[in-house]
Design a protein around this motif. Structure first.
Motif, PDB file in Angstrom:
ATOM      1  N   ALA A   1      53.869  48.623  37.316  1.00 40.80           N
ATOM      2  CA  ALA A   1      52.660  48.056  36.358  1.00 40.80           C
ATOM      3  C   ALA A   1      52.819  46.514  36.592  1.00 40.80           C
ATOM      4  O   ALA A   1      51.741  45.837  36.343  1.00 40.80           O
ATOM      5  N   GLY A   2      53.949  46.001  36.514  1.00 33.51           N
ATOM      6  CA  GLY A   2      54.115  44.352  36.499  1.00 33.51           C
ATOM      7  C   GLY A   2      53.533  44.125  37.654  1.00 33.51           C
ATOM      8  O   GLY A   2      52.862  42.864  37.551  1.00 33.51           O
ATOM      9  N   THR A   3      53.468  44.627  38.836  1.00 28.48           N
ATOM     10  CA  THR A   3      53.152  44.220  40.132  1.00 28.48           C
ATOM     11  C   THR A   3      51.602  43.978  40.239  1.00 28.48           C
ATOM     12  O   THR A   3      50.948  42.960  40.592  1.00 28.48           O
ATOM     13  N   ARG A   4      51.043  45.122  39.450  1.00 26.30           N
ATOM     14  CA  ARG A   4      49.604  45.252  39.321  1.00 26.30           C
ATOM     15  C   ARG A   4      49.172  44.109  38.560  1.00 26.30           C
ATOM     16  O   ARG A   4      48.026  43.511  38.600  1.00 26.30           O
ATOM     17  N   GLU A   5      49.762  44.062  37.206  1.00 29.78           N
ATOM     18  CA  GLU A   5      49.219  42.792  36.392  1.00 29.78           C
ATOM     19  C   GLU A   5      49.417  41.384  37.168  1.00 29.78           C
ATOM     20  O   GLU A   5      48.651  40.709  36.969  1.00 29.78           O
ATOM     21  N   GLN A   6      50.882  41.218  38.133  1.00 34.77           N
ATOM     22  CA  GLN A   6      50.555  39.914  38.754  1.00 34.77           C
ATOM     23  C   GLN A   6      49.361  39.683  39.392  1.00 34.77           C
ATOM     24  O   GLN A   6      48.826  38.828  39.751  1.00 34.77           O
ATOM     25  N   VAL A   7      48.900  40.945  40.281  1.00 34.60           N
ATOM     26  CA  VAL A   7      47.872  40.784  40.940  1.00 34.60           C
ATOM     27  C   VAL A   7      46.627  40.367  40.271  1.00 34.60           C
ATOM     28  O   VAL A   7      45.835  39.349  40.771  1.00 34.60           O
ATOM     29  N   ARG A   8      46.579  40.997  39.106  1.00 37.79           N
ATOM     30  CA  ARG A   8      45.373  40.789  38.280  1.00 37.79           C
ATOM     31  C   ARG A   8      45.213  39.337  37.778  1.00 37.79           C
ATOM     32  O   ARG A   8      44.150  38.615  37.872  1.00 37.79           O
ATOM     33  N   LEU A   9      46.315  38.809  37.469  1.00 36.33           N
ATOM     34  CA  LEU A   9      46.687  37.527  36.748  1.00 36.33           C
ATOM     35  C   LEU A   9      46.498  36.358  37.927  1.00 36.33           C
ATOM     36  O   LEU A   9      45.848  35.380  37.647  1.00 36.33           O
ATOM     37  N   ALA A  10      46.966  36.676  39.104  1.00 40.18           N
ATOM     38  CA  ALA A  10      46.981  35.802  40.047  1.00 40.18           C
ATOM     39  C   ALA A  10      45.506  35.444  40.550  1.00 40.18           C
ATOM     40  O   ALA A  10      45.342  34.161  40.713  1.00 40.18           O
ATOM     41  N   ALA A  11      44.618  36.347  40.733  1.00 43.05           N
ATOM     42  CA  ALA A  11      43.305  36.107  41.007  1.00 43.05           C
ATOM     43  C   ALA A  11      42.351  35.917  40.028  1.00 43.05           C
ATOM     44  O   ALA A  11      41.345  35.389  40.338  1.00 43.05           O
ATOM     45  N   GLY A  12      42.803  36.413  39.049  1.00 44.09           N
ATOM     46  CA  GLY A  12      41.810  36.357  37.934  1.00 44.09           C
ATOM     47  C   GLY A  12      40.286  37.231  37.978  1.00 44.09           C
ATOM     48  O   GLY A  12      40.257  37.938  38.969  1.00 44.09           O
ATOM     49  N   ARG A  13      39.543  36.778  37.284  1.00 43.08           N
ATOM     50  CA  ARG A  13      38.096  37.503  37.470  1.00 43.08           C
ATOM     51  C   ARG A  13      37.333  36.991  38.375  1.00 43.08           C
ATOM     52  O   ARG A  13      36.424  37.484  38.995  1.00 43.08           O
ATOM     53  N   ARG A  14      37.679  35.954  39.153  1.00 36.70           N
ATOM     54  CA  ARG A  14      36.951  35.230  40.171  1.00 36.70           C
ATOM     55  C   ARG A  14      37.902  34.163  40.835  1.00 36.70           C
ATOM     56  O   ARG A  14      38.197  33.321  40.525  1.00 36.70           O
ATOM     57  N   PRO A  15      38.406  34.963  41.946  1.00 38.40           N
ATOM     58  CA  PRO A  15      39.386  34.238  43.082  1.00 38.40           C
ATOM     59  C   PRO A  15      38.829  32.943  43.567  1.00 38.40           C
ATOM     60  O   PRO A  15      39.725  31.940  43.912  1.00 38.40           O
ATOM     61  N   ALA A  16      37.515  32.573  43.762  1.00 46.31           N
ATOM     62  CA  ALA A  16      37.174  31.483  44.474  1.00 46.31           C
ATOM     63  C   ALA A  16      35.623  31.501  43.627  1.00 46.31           C
ATOM     64  O   ALA A  16      35.015  32.397  43.422  1.00 46.31           O
ATOM     65  N   ALA A  17      34.952  29.910  43.559  1.00 47.23           N
ATOM     66  CA  ALA A  17      33.622  29.870  43.162  1.00 47.23           C
ATOM     67  C   ALA A  17      32.527  30.569  43.942  1.00 47.23           C
ATOM     68  O   ALA A  17      31.460  30.690  43.495  1.00 47.23           O
ATOM     69  N   ASP A  18      32.828  30.843  45.219  1.00 47.57           N
ATOM     70  CA  ASP A  18      31.624  31.453  46.147  1.00 47.57           C
ATOM     71  C   ASP A  18      32.156  32.681  46.131  1.00 47.57           C
ATOM     72  O   ASP A  18      31.187  33.302  47.259  1.00 47.57           O
ATOM     73  N   VAL A  19      32.791  33.221  45.476  1.00 50.29           N
ATOM     74  CA  VAL A  19      32.730  34.910  45.801  1.00 50.29           C
ATOM     75  C   VAL A  19      32.343  35.503  44.359  1.00 50.29           C
ATOM     76  O   VAL A  19      32.603  34.950  43.182  1.00 50.29           O
ATOM     77  N   PRO A  20      31.681  36.561  44.365  1.00 48.12           N
ATOM     78  CA  PRO A  20      31.424  37.318  43.030  1.00 48.12           C
ATOM     79  C   PRO A  20      32.620  37.552  42.146  1.00 48.12           C
ATOM     80  O   PRO A  20      33.808  37.825  42.816  1.00 48.12           O
ATOM     81  N   PRO A  21      32.386  37.910  40.722  1.00 49.03           N
ATOM     82  CA  PRO A  21      33.294  38.046  39.845  1.00 49.03           C
ATOM     83  C   PRO A  21      34.145  39.661  40.499  1.00 49.03           C
ATOM     84  O   PRO A  21      33.541  40.358  41.163  1.00 49.03           O
ATOM     85  N   VAL A  22      35.336  39.810  39.920  1.00 46.24           N
ATOM     86  CA  VAL A  22      36.083  40.942  40.562  1.00 46.24           C
ATOM     87  C   VAL A  22      36.288  41.936  39.400  1.00 46.24           C
ATOM     88  O   VAL A  22      36.775  41.481  38.196  1.00 46.24           O
ATOM     89  N   GLU A  23      36.124  43.350  39.727  1.00 45.82           N
ATOM     90  CA  GLU A  23      36.675  44.273  38.842  1.00 45.82           C
ATOM     91  C   GLU A  23      37.781  44.813  39.402  1.00 45.82           C
ATOM     92  O   GLU A  23      37.824  45.257  40.637  1.00 45.82           O
ATOM     93  N   TYR A  24      38.749  45.231  38.766  1.00 44.54           N
ATOM     94  CA  TYR A  24      40.136  45.628  39.486  1.00 44.54           C
ATOM     95  C   TYR A  24      39.989  47.421  38.974  1.00 44.54           C
ATOM     96  O   TYR A  24      39.708  47.532  37.955  1.00 44.54           O
ATOM     97  N   VAL A  25      40.580  47.871  39.998  1.00 45.99           N
ATOM     98  CA  VAL A  25      40.844  49.247  39.881  1.00 45.99           C
ATOM     99  C   VAL A  25      42.081  49.692  40.434  1.00 45.99           C
ATOM    100  O   VAL A  25      42.656  49.313  41.410  1.00 45.99           O
TER     101      VAL A  25
END
Length: 136
Positions: A14-38
């Motif tokens: 679960a910690g790794t999954r959280e690291q992934v979510r926090l590393a990229a956030g809701r939008r990893p770059a300005a030119d890509v759409p917002p991200v939903e994580y599953v």
């Protein structure tokens, strides 16, 4: 309404999954759409999710047990029609050759570096045809 990219995150930690979510956030770059994580913690959950939902990118943890991300990646590339691109998390830089064997499109090492991870994820999202069509 702006399109959303769906990113599957597979790890038994679960910690790794959280690291992934926090590393990229809701939008990893300005030119890509917002991200939903599953999030998925088991291989059966990954297979079920890929069967039931549209996924734009898979992030697979190579250190997961018993089904490690490298083997899962190889299986997905062999068995899933139009398999989404895969970003593989590996434990050591020396394991990059195994990531090549697994046919992953991108690789980032543990611990997750937020800048490297966000760059790799954004690159895969930019290259994904479904995301390109949604952006118009």
């Amino acid at each position: 309404m702006q399109p959303t990219a769906t990113v599957l995150v597979y790890s038994d930690n679960a910690g790794t999954r959280e690291q992934v979510r926090l590393a990229a956030g809701r939008r990893p770059a300005a030119d890509v759409p917002p991200v939903e994580y599953v999030e998925c913690a088991t291989l059966p959950a990954v297979l079920k999710t890929l069967d039931e939902r549209h996924i734009d990118v898979c992030v697979l943890d190579g250190e997961t047990a018993p089904a490690g991300g490298m083997g899962v990646c190889r299986q997905l590339k062999d068995e899933v029609f139009r398999c989404p691109p895969v970003l593989l998390l590996i434990g050591r830089p020396q394991d990059a050759w195994l990531a090549t064997w697994s046919r992953a499109e991108a690789v980032v090492t543990h611990p997750v570096d937020p800048v490297a991870f966000a760059d790799a994820l954004a690159g895969l999202l930019r290259a994904e045809p479904a995301v390109q069509e949604a952006r118009g």
